[in-house]
Design an enzyme around this catalytic site. Structure first.
Site, PDB file in Angstrom:
ATOM      1  N   ASN A 282       0.810  -1.222   0.000  1.00 25.71           N
ATOM      2  CA  ASN A 282       0.000   0.000   0.000  1.00 25.71           C
ATOM      3  C   ASN A 282       0.840   1.267   0.000  1.00 25.71           C
ATOM      4  O   ASN A 282       0.350   2.340  -0.359  1.00 25.71           O
ATOM      5  CB  ASN A 282      -0.928   0.026   1.221  1.00 25.71           C
ATOM      6  CG  ASN A 282      -2.326  -0.487   0.907  1.00 25.71           C
ATOM      7  OD1 ASN A 282      -2.650  -0.779  -0.239  1.00 25.71           O
ATOM      8  ND2 ASN A 282      -3.145  -0.608   1.929  1.00 25.71           N
ATOM      9  N   THR A 283       2.091   1.160   0.422  1.00 28.85           N
ATOM     10  CA  THR A 283       2.949   2.348   0.438  1.00 28.85           C
ATOM     11  C   THR A 283       3.001   2.980  -0.945  1.00 28.85           C
ATOM     12  O   THR A 283       3.045   4.209  -1.079  1.00 28.85           O
ATOM     13  CB  THR A 283       4.365   1.999   0.924  1.00 28.85           C
ATOM     14  OG1 THR A 283       4.284   1.355   2.199  1.00 28.85           O
ATOM     15  CG2 THR A 283       5.217   3.257   1.061  1.00 28.85           C
TER      16      THR A 283
ATOM     17  N   GLY B  23       2.345  12.694   2.104  1.00 30.41           N
ATOM     18  CA  GLY B  23       3.638  12.932   2.726  1.00 30.41           C
ATOM     19  C   GLY B  23       3.794  12.211   4.047  1.00 30.41           C
ATOM     20  O   GLY B  23       3.034  11.300   4.375  1.00 30.41           O
TER      21      GLY B  23
ATOM     22  N   HIS C 225     -11.787   7.248   3.541  1.00 28.50           N
ATOM     23  CA  HIS C 225     -11.131   8.462   3.042  1.00 28.50           C
ATOM     24  C   HIS C 225     -12.135   9.276   2.246  1.00 28.50           C
ATOM     25  O   HIS C 225     -12.869   8.741   1.416  1.00 28.50           O
ATOM     26  CB  HIS C 225      -9.936   8.105   2.156  1.00 28.50           C
ATOM     27  CG  HIS C 225      -9.013   9.250   1.886  1.00 28.50           C
ATOM     28  ND1 HIS C 225      -9.359  10.297   1.058  1.00 28.50           N
ATOM     29  CD2 HIS C 225      -7.770   9.532   2.338  1.00 28.50           C
ATOM     30  CE1 HIS C 225      -8.364  11.161   1.014  1.00 28.50           C
ATOM     31  NE2 HIS C 225      -7.382  10.722   1.784  1.00 28.50           N
TER      32      HIS C 225
ATOM     33  N   GLU D 170      -4.600  14.153   0.133  1.00 24.56           N
ATOM     34  CA  GLU D 170      -4.987  15.271   0.983  1.00 24.56           C
ATOM     35  C   GLU D 170      -4.214  16.541   0.666  1.00 24.56           C
ATOM     36  O   GLU D 170      -4.649  17.648   0.977  1.00 24.56           O
ATOM     37  CB  GLU D 170      -4.767  14.875   2.452  1.00 24.56           C
ATOM     38  CG  GLU D 170      -5.658  15.585   3.426  1.00 24.56           C
ATOM     39  CD  GLU D 170      -6.004  14.707   4.607  1.00 24.56           C
ATOM     40  OE1 GLU D 170      -6.586  15.238   5.563  1.00 24.56           O
ATOM     41  OE2 GLU D 170      -5.708  13.507   4.574  1.00 24.56           O
TER      42      GLU D 170
ATOM     43  N   ARG E  33     -10.545  13.340   8.581  1.00 24.97           N
ATOM     44  CA  ARG E  33     -11.111  12.532   7.506  1.00 24.97           C
ATOM     45  C   ARG E  33     -12.491  11.999   7.874  1.00 24.97           C
ATOM     46  O   ARG E  33     -13.385  11.910   7.028  1.00 24.97           O
ATOM     47  CB  ARG E  33     -10.163  11.376   7.172  1.00 24.97           C
ATOM     48  CG  ARG E  33      -8.900  11.842   6.490  1.00 24.97           C
ATOM     49  CD  ARG E  33      -7.926  10.715   6.258  1.00 24.97           C
ATOM     50  NE  ARG E  33      -6.801  11.177   5.452  1.00 24.97           N
ATOM     51  CZ  ARG E  33      -5.771  10.404   5.122  1.00 24.97           C
ATOM     52  NH1 ARG E  33      -5.731   9.154   5.525  1.00 24.97           N
ATOM     53  NH2 ARG E  33      -4.785  10.887   4.390  1.00 24.97           N
TER      54      ARG E  33
ATOM     55  N   HIS F 245     -10.268   3.159   3.296  1.00 20.70           N
ATOM     56  CA  HIS F 245      -8.891   3.573   3.057  1.00 20.70           C
ATOM     57  C   HIS F 245      -7.883   2.940   4.000  1.00 20.70           C
ATOM     58  O   HIS F 245      -6.814   2.499   3.580  1.00 20.70           O
ATOM     59  CB  HIS F 245      -8.789   5.091   3.172  1.00 20.70           C
ATOM     60  CG  HIS F 245      -7.424   5.639   2.935  1.00 20.70           C
ATOM     61  ND1 HIS F 245      -6.679   5.312   1.814  1.00 20.70           N
ATOM     62  CD2 HIS F 245      -6.650   6.492   3.669  1.00 20.70           C
ATOM     63  CE1 HIS F 245      -5.517   5.956   1.871  1.00 20.70           C
ATOM     64  NE2 HIS F 245      -5.469   6.645   2.986  1.00 20.70           N
TER      65      HIS F 245
ATOM     66  N   GLU G 155       0.617  -0.878   9.353  1.00 18.81           N
ATOM     67  CA  GLU G 155      -0.845  -0.979   9.408  1.00 18.81           C
ATOM     68  C   GLU G 155      -1.331  -2.315   9.951  1.00 18.81           C
ATOM     69  O   GLU G 155      -2.484  -2.422  10.389  1.00 18.81           O
ATOM     70  CB  GLU G 155      -1.441  -0.735   8.016  1.00 18.81           C
ATOM     71  CG  GLU G 155      -2.931  -0.462   8.029  1.00 18.81           C
ATOM     72  CD  GLU G 155      -3.499  -0.119   6.668  1.00 18.81           C
ATOM     73  OE1 GLU G 155      -4.738  -0.053   6.556  1.00 18.81           O
ATOM     74  OE2 GLU G 155      -2.719   0.074   5.709  1.00 18.81           O
TER      75      GLU G 155
ATOM     76  N   GLY H 105      -0.828  11.629   6.522  1.00 18.66           N
ATOM     77  CA  GLY H 105       0.603  11.827   6.718  1.00 18.66           C
ATOM     78  C   GLY H 105       1.173  11.024   7.863  1.00 18.66           C
ATOM     79  O   GLY H 105       2.398  10.881   7.983  1.00 18.66           O
TER      80      GLY H 105
END
Length: 463
Positions: free
Chosen positions: A54-55, A61, A254, A269, A293, A396, A426, A439
């Site tokens: 997922n990265t 950022g 999200h 974002e 969010r 998300h 995660e 972020g």
């Protein structure tokens, strides 16, 4: 991106390592590099063909406070504010020890990346933050692909083996219950790999219908921004050795996801952070675009259409390079004027023009009387051309996961450490509470990826 990296052939898998890392996203690669630099013999195993997990999809950022980068941009910040805002935004359900470690190790994580030639020299702001804490490349390129490619380059330089198409089916244990290896599926057969420690960096379960049905059946029909491999494999592996799951019902939707096509695209974002506004089908603002969010998603879902439009101009577009990709993919509507854009969107041109005019006045006055927005107000929407992206909320991020402590040890149902098993990113729960701040996920991958690598090295040194 990651496809340029040459994975290690399966016939080079050794029988034993000091540590094996399951997952090749930001967390796994960081953990591998940190453990290797701490003197360990390590290997990374990834079930997918493509590396990065997922990265790869992260766009905005990496949050950090009290960095030299912030000072170079004239931003004076402190970690106490970072802690308080993240704790508040997480509904005060964040694990305090994890959050404390996280905020106080955010600036060193930026420095660690820079020491490896991975420089995040530009900053922006995301929802729920009062200061510009979101670090990104000076090119303003999406953070995810940039990080994965850069970390893989470091792994290549250090000769760290990274194996793809190697699915871990089981965690191995010795007679005392200590985790001491993994069982792999590869090339049509099973293979055991022994290790003194295993780090799970497998990501969340945002693409798992089974876990959604189990914990959040109300979200079963939502689309997801996650890559197809985010199916909670690490949770299942760890549950097999008695690990405890926590906060599994806390799943983030999200607010800004383009999903009119079969492929779902998260609109980062940073677009709002650089000045974009959200309008409903009538062309009117309806929310503080940089609230959390959770709040912004709920506001969109409450609209009759359950969708909205991001509105921005060329000046904002110049500050978010990801928009070039969105445009090439056909996600962006264009207009030479606000009125022309409104007609394309089938809105009353006078309404949208008034909305943008009111916003521009709010930016000039630095006072958003309508919705109380205080960040992302450095530029108005006045520089031709004018653009819109149709968005709606989608699954998300999964805030819940394995119960770990701030040293990344995986805990069982009694709160005891499962020896030899670590988890970060995660796959682990607790850090974000009921709402992850934009972020903070990339920051988590680096901060706790490093911590896992360091703790495994420390544990190995004591054996």
């Amino acid at each position: 991106m990651a496809s340029e990296f040459q994975t290690t052939p399966h016939d080079q898998i050794k029988a034993t390592y000091d540590a094996v890392i399951v997952g090749s996203g930001g967390t796994g690669l960081t953990a591998a590099i940190q453990a290797h630099e701490s003197g360990l013999d390590v290997a990374v195993f990834e079930k997918n063909v493509e590396l990065g997990g997922n990265t790869n999809r992260a766009s905005s950022g990496m949050n950090a406070a009290e960095t030299n980068v912030q000072l170079h941009h004239g931003v004076i910040d402190n970690v106490a504010d970072f802690y308080r805002e993240t704790y508040k935004d997480g509904g005060k359900l964040n694990d305090k020890d994890m959050l404390g470690y996280f905020v106080y190790h955010s600036a060193p994580a930026i420095s660690w990346l820079a020491d490896h030639g991975i420089k995040l020299d530009d900053i922006t702001v995301t929802g729920g933050m009062s200061k510009k804490r979101t670090h990104r490349p000076a090119s303003m390129a999406p953070i995810g692909g940039f990080l994965v490619k850069s970390l893989l380059n470091v792994a290549a330089q250090q000769n760290i083996p990274v194996f793809n198409e190697t699915k871990v089916d089981q965690l191995l244990q010795d007679a005392t219950g200590r985790v001491n290896g993994i069982k792999l599926s590869l090339d049509g057969h099973s293979q055991e790999v022994k290790a003194k420690a295993v780090i799970l960096a497998t990501g969340g379960f945002g693409a798992s219908k089974a876990y959604m049905k189990r914990y959040r059946p109300d979200l079963i029909d939502y689309k997801t921004t996650n890559q197809p491999g985010a199916t909670g494999d690490g949770l299942e592996l760890a549950e097999g050795v008695g690990a405890e799951l926590m906060q599994m019902d806390l799943i983030q939707v999200h607010p800004t996801v383009q999903q009119d096509n079969p492929h779902v695209y998260l609109i980062g974002e940073a677009v709002r952070g650089e000045g974009a506004i959200l309008v409903n089908a009538q062309g009117q603002r309806f929310v503080n675009e940089l609230n959390t969010r959770k709040i912004v998603s709920n506001a969109i879902t409450a609209l009759p259409e359950q969708s909205a439009y991001l509105i921005f101009d060329q000046g904002i577009r110049d500050r978010v390079k990801a928009i070039e990709f969105y445009d090439k993919t056909g996600l962006v509507e264009h207009g030479d004027t606000i009125e022309a854009l409104a007609q394309t969107l089938k809105m009353d041109p006078t309404v949208l023009k008034q909305t943008v005019s009111d916003w521009n006045q709010a930016v000039q006055d630095q006072n958003d009387e309508q919705f109380g927005r205080t960040t992302g107000m450095e530029r108005d929407i006045s520089q031709p051309g004018f653009f819109a992206i149709h968005i709606a909320p989608a699954i998300h991020y999964t805030m819940g996961g394995l119960h770990i402590d701030s040293k990344t040890h995986v805990l069982d149902g009694n709160g005891d450490v499962i020896e030899g098993l670590y988890a970060a990113g995660e796959v682990a729960g607790g850090l974000h509470g009921n709402n992850r701040v934009g972020g903070n996920s990339i920051a988590e991958t680096i901060i706790f990826g490093r911590q896992a690598g360091l703790q495994v090295a420390l544990w190995n040194s004591q054996k």
